[in-house]
Design a protein around this motif. Structure first.
Motif, PDB file in Angstrom:
ATOM      1  N   ILE A 154      12.475  59.851 -19.542  1.00 15.29           N
ATOM      2  CA  ILE A 154      12.131  61.274 -19.522  1.00 15.29           C
ATOM      3  C   ILE A 154      12.744  61.967 -20.729  1.00 15.29           C
ATOM      4  CG2 ILE A 154      12.337  63.419 -18.227  1.00 15.29           C
ATOM      5  CD1 ILE A 154      12.618  61.751 -15.692  1.00 15.29           C
ATOM      6  N   THR A 155      14.032  61.705 -20.957  1.00 19.89           N
ATOM      7  CA  THR A 155      14.742  62.346 -22.060  1.00 19.89           C
ATOM      8  C   THR A 155      14.111  61.987 -23.400  1.00 19.89           C
ATOM      9  OG1 THR A 155      16.796  62.305 -20.798  1.00 19.89           O
ATOM     10  CG2 THR A 155      16.996  62.547 -23.167  1.00 19.89           C
ATOM     11  N   LEU A 156      13.800  60.712 -23.590  1.00 12.17           N
ATOM     12  CA  LEU A 156      13.202  60.298 -24.864  1.00 12.17           C
ATOM     13  C   LEU A 156      11.815  60.889 -25.049  1.00 12.17           C
ATOM     14  CD1 LEU A 156      14.353  56.565 -24.966  1.00 12.17           C
ATOM     15  CD2 LEU A 156      15.207  58.469 -26.341  1.00 12.17           C
ATOM     16  N   ALA A 157      11.081  61.038 -23.958  1.00 13.32           N
ATOM     17  CA  ALA A 157       9.753  61.653 -24.073  1.00 13.32           C
ATOM     18  C   ALA A 157       9.866  63.108 -24.511  1.00 13.32           C
ATOM     19  CB  ALA A 157       9.011  61.551 -22.747  1.00 13.32           C
ATOM     20  N   LEU A 158      10.824  63.831 -23.928  1.00 11.65           N
ATOM     21  CA  LEU A 158      10.983  65.238 -24.275  1.00 11.65           C
ATOM     22  C   LEU A 158      11.543  65.410 -25.678  1.00 11.65           C
ATOM     23  CD1 LEU A 158      12.473  66.540 -20.903  1.00 11.65           C
ATOM     24  CD2 LEU A 158      10.180  66.962 -21.786  1.00 11.65           C
ATOM     25  N   ALA A 159      12.534  64.581 -26.039  1.00 12.22           N
ATOM     26  CA  ALA A 159      13.209  64.750 -27.323  1.00 12.22           C
ATOM     27  C   ALA A 159      12.408  64.188 -28.483  1.00 12.22           C
ATOM     28  CB  ALA A 159      14.590  64.092 -27.275  1.00 12.22           C
ATOM     29  N   LEU A 160      11.691  63.084 -28.250  1.00 13.56           N
ATOM     30  CA  LEU A 160      11.004  62.401 -29.343  1.00 13.56           C
ATOM     31  C   LEU A 160       9.504  62.243 -29.114  1.00 13.56           C
ATOM     32  CD1 LEU A 160      13.614  59.521 -29.881  1.00 13.56           C
ATOM     33  CD2 LEU A 160      13.429  61.660 -31.162  1.00 13.56           C
ATOM     34  N   GLY A 161       9.115  61.877 -27.888  1.00 14.48           N
ATOM     35  CA  GLY A 161       7.723  61.523 -27.641  1.00 14.48           C
ATOM     36  C   GLY A 161       6.752  62.666 -27.842  1.00 14.48           C
ATOM     37  N   VAL A 162       7.048  63.826 -27.243  1.00 13.34           N
ATOM     38  CA  VAL A 162       6.120  64.950 -27.358  1.00 13.34           C
ATOM     39  C   VAL A 162       6.018  65.444 -28.806  1.00 13.34           C
ATOM     40  CG1 VAL A 162       5.644  67.312 -26.617  1.00 13.34           C
ATOM     41  CG2 VAL A 162       6.397  65.618 -24.943  1.00 13.34           C
ATOM     42  N   PRO A 163       7.150  65.658 -29.519  1.00 15.23           N
ATOM     43  CA  PRO A 163       7.013  66.048 -30.936  1.00 15.23           C
ATOM     44  C   PRO A 163       6.285  65.000 -31.780  1.00 15.23           C
ATOM     45  CG  PRO A 163       9.238  66.478 -30.151  1.00 15.23           C
ATOM     46  CD  PRO A 163       8.556  65.677 -29.083  1.00 15.23           C
ATOM     47  N   ALA A 164       6.606  63.717 -31.548  1.00 17.67           N
ATOM     48  CA  ALA A 164       5.942  62.669 -32.330  1.00 17.67           C
ATOM     49  C   ALA A 164       4.462  62.579 -31.982  1.00 17.67           C
ATOM     50  CB  ALA A 164       6.621  61.318 -32.072  1.00 17.67           C
ATOM     51  N   GLY A 165       4.129  62.707 -30.694  1.00 14.44           N
ATOM     52  CA  GLY A 165       2.725  62.667 -30.297  1.00 14.44           C
ATOM     53  C   GLY A 165       1.937  63.821 -30.865  1.00 14.44           C
ATOM     54  N   THR A 166       2.546  64.991 -30.918  1.00 11.69           N
ATOM     55  CA  THR A 166       1.882  66.158 -31.494  1.00 11.69           C
ATOM     56  C   THR A 166       1.641  65.961 -32.985  1.00 11.69           C
ATOM     57  OG1 THR A 166       2.927  67.588 -29.840  1.00 11.69           O
ATOM     58  CG2 THR A 166       2.050  68.653 -31.816  1.00 11.69           C
ATOM     59  N   ALA A 167       2.666  65.428 -33.673  1.00 14.11           N
ATOM     60  CA  ALA A 167       2.517  65.176 -35.110  1.00 14.11           C
ATOM     61  C   ALA A 167       1.461  64.100 -35.374  1.00 14.11           C
ATOM     62  CB  ALA A 167       3.863  64.767 -35.704  1.00 14.11           C
ATOM     63  N   LEU A 168       1.450  63.053 -34.556  1.00 17.48           N
ATOM     64  CA  LEU A 168       0.467  61.986 -34.716  1.00 17.48           C
ATOM     65  C   LEU A 168      -0.946  62.507 -34.510  1.00 17.48           C
ATOM     66  CD1 LEU A 168      -0.095  58.918 -35.051  1.00 17.48           C
ATOM     67  CD2 LEU A 168       0.100  58.741 -32.560  1.00 17.48           C
ATOM     68  N   ALA A 169      -1.114  63.371 -33.505  1.00 22.82           N
ATOM     69  CA  ALA A 169      -2.440  63.937 -33.248  1.00 22.82           C
ATOM     70  C   ALA A 169      -2.920  64.766 -34.424  1.00 22.82           C
ATOM     71  CB  ALA A 169      -2.399  64.792 -31.979  1.00 22.82           C
ATOM     72  N   GLY A 170      -1.986  65.405 -35.132  1.00 21.11           N
ATOM     73  CA  GLY A 170      -2.371  66.166 -36.311  1.00 21.11           C
ATOM     74  C   GLY A 170      -2.878  65.287 -37.431  1.00 21.11           C
ATOM     75  N   THR A 171      -2.477  64.020 -37.419  1.00 22.04           N
ATOM     76  CA  THR A 171      -2.877  63.086 -38.472  1.00 22.04           C
ATOM     77  C   THR A 171      -4.130  62.300 -38.104  1.00 22.04           C
ATOM     78  OG1 THR A 171      -0.567  62.826 -39.136  1.00 22.04           O
ATOM     79  CG2 THR A 171      -2.111  61.131 -39.886  1.00 22.04           C
ATOM     80  N   VAL A 172      -4.176  61.784 -36.878  1.00 20.30           N
ATOM     81  CA  VAL A 172      -5.274  60.890 -36.499  1.00 20.30           C
ATOM     82  C   VAL A 172      -6.237  61.520 -35.502  1.00 20.30           C
ATOM     83  CG1 VAL A 172      -3.845  58.860 -36.946  1.00 20.30           C
ATOM     84  CG2 VAL A 172      -3.919  59.826 -34.633  1.00 20.30           C
ATOM     85  N   GLY A 173      -5.927  62.728 -35.029  1.00 17.89           N
ATOM     86  CA  GLY A 173      -6.800  63.397 -34.068  1.00 17.89           C
ATOM     87  C   GLY A 173      -6.263  63.293 -32.648  1.00 17.89           C
ATOM     88  N   TRP A 174      -6.532  64.329 -31.853  1.00 14.60           N
ATOM     89  CA  TRP A 174      -5.978  64.353 -30.496  1.00 14.60           C
ATOM     90  C   TRP A 174      -6.600  63.306 -29.588  1.00 14.60           C
ATOM     91  CZ3 TRP A 174      -8.925  65.328 -26.183  1.00 14.60           C
ATOM     92  CH2 TRP A 174     -10.170  65.966 -26.353  1.00 14.60           C
ATOM     93  N   ARG A 175      -7.863  62.959 -29.843  1.00 16.07           N
ATOM     94  CA  ARG A 175      -8.502  61.940 -29.003  1.00 16.07           C
ATOM     95  C   ARG A 175      -7.837  60.571 -29.216  1.00 16.07           C
ATOM     96  NH1 ARG A 175     -12.982  63.857 -26.514  1.00 16.07           N
ATOM     97  NH2 ARG A 175     -13.959  65.736 -27.378  1.00 16.07           N
TER      98      ARG A 175
END
Length: 398
Positions: A154-175
């Motif tokens: 949970i902690t890693l998802a909040l601290a790293l996963g959500v920001p990294a997932g958001t940044a990744l979606a900006g590069t490769v698309g949300w889908r």
């Protein structure tokens, strides 16, 4: 892995090494659930045009997930409690995979929302299982550390996963981002089947009715601490952006980064201390949370005080869920942990909802400066319950 037969639901001896691969699989499941739940919040501007709705309605994808999780935790856990545990866990992960696959390809908001409700139901089932599953994989003396490892997801998802997932979606698309979540859930199914032991469900004659589980000694106190801590925490956390602006520090992203990094430290400290010093560690964490709210109320306008207070808040709150959940499973016993945890999951989500509402009312009525003063008495009540309920939070764990 266990040196005894998993089918009997027995834990390995104290001398056996921790089943790291299985515990990390459960931790990754927690990571996947949190990322599935919260990722749309970071993708509002990208998802809204593709689905032809407003950003607010994309936000409802998070709300729908949370409501489904809240509604499903107790009834689904009660319905499935007699089934073998690993197939139920695998079924929940398959549900996550299907939901994320549908979101990745759907062009219909209604279909996407329906998929999110399915994911929420799977989330309610999963959260009711994870800590109890970890507790059954290790001897009682190492239960707290096993739970800390699982909840670190949970902690890693909040601290790293959500920001990294958001940044990744900006590069490769949300889908593509949701497609990767689908792939992660599929890989998890294989990992769980390979490295997580199977345990039986509850036999009919051994099932304790839900109301009796809720009334077991220690359970009401643990649930009360969960509720008051979550309400107090959420009063501040939900409205950290307006509070930071009120304090003259407009860099909300930095405040959240400091908090997220500190939670990682908090759960590491907790993993070291929980099995031998649960009560004093929890008292210290709640006292530190209360002290932080006092400091934020008195001197938040000083940037150094704000950031140091947020860091200490993250350390304290990062370990609190592990401490509370370990106390819950000690009170219920591992064999009733799924039912007890389903109750806590419901209380947890209620705390989030009530805390967000309470914070919003305080913000509208008295301004951002009132938020820490609103949170402080709630955290103080949680601390008072732990201090008074010595049987629910014993100094030495059995």
């Amino acid at each position: 892995m266990s040196t005894t037969s998993p089918a009997k639901g027995t834990a390995p001896p104290v001398s056996a090494p921790l089943p790291w691969s299985g515990l990390l699989a459960l931790s990754t499941a927690a990571f996947t659930a949190v990322l599935t739940e919260l990722l749309p919040a970071g993708l509002l501007p990208r998802m809204a045009p593709d689905l032809g709705v407003s950003e607010a309605r994309i936000g409802f994808l998070v709300t729908g997930y949370a409501l489904a999780s809240f509604a499903a935790a107790i009834p689904l856990t009660a319905l499935l409690r007699g089934l073998p545990r690993r197939p139920v866990l695998v079924g929940a992960l398959i549900g996550f995979a299907v939901s994320n696959a549908v979101v990745a390809v759907s062009s219909s908001y209604a279909l996407t929302f329906g998929a999110r409700l399915v994911a929420g139901g799977m989330g309610g089932t999963l959260w009711a299982m994870l800590a109890g599953y970890a507790a059954r994989m290790v001897p009682a003396e190492r239960r707290g550390r096993a739970i800390a490892i699982v909840l670190a997801g949970i902690t890693l998802a909040l601290a790293l996963g959500v920001p990294a997932g958001t940044a990744l979606a900006g590069t490769v698309g949300w889908r593509t981002a949701f497609g990767l979540l689908f792939g992660l859930a599929v890989l998890l199914v294989g990992w769980v089947r390979w490295r997580v032991p199977g345990f039986p469900g509850e036999t009919p004659h051994a099932r304790v009715p839900l109301a009796r589980v809720a009334a077991l000694p220690g359970i009401p106190a643990v649930l009360s601490v969960t509720l008051f801590l979550l309400v107090g925490h959420q009063v501040m956390y939900t409205y950290v952006a307006p509070f930071a602006a009120h304090a003259g520090f407009g860099r909300t992203g930095l405040v959240l980064l400091v908090f997220g990094a500190a939670t990682v430290v908090g759960i590491w400290i907790t993993g070291v201390l929980v099995d031998r010093h649960l009560r004093p560690t929890l008292v210290a964490a709640l006292a530190l949370c209360a002290a932080v709210m006092l400091a934020l109320g008195l001197a938040a306008g000083v940037p150094g005080v704000l950031l140091i207070s947020v860091a200490l808040w993250g350390v304290a709150f990062g370990g609190a869920p592990t401490l509370i959940q370990t106390a819950l499973i000690d009170a219920s016993g591992p064999e009733r942990a799924d039912v007890a945890t389903s109750l806590q999951t419901t209380v947890y989500n209620a705390g989030i909802a009530v805390g967000s509402l309470t914070g919003g009312l305080a913000l509208d009525g008295w301004g951002a400066g009132a938020l820490p003063w609103t949170a402080l008495p709630l955290v103080a009540v949680a601390l008072g319950v732990v201090t008074a309920a010595r049987k629910a939070f014993p100094a030495t764990r059995r």
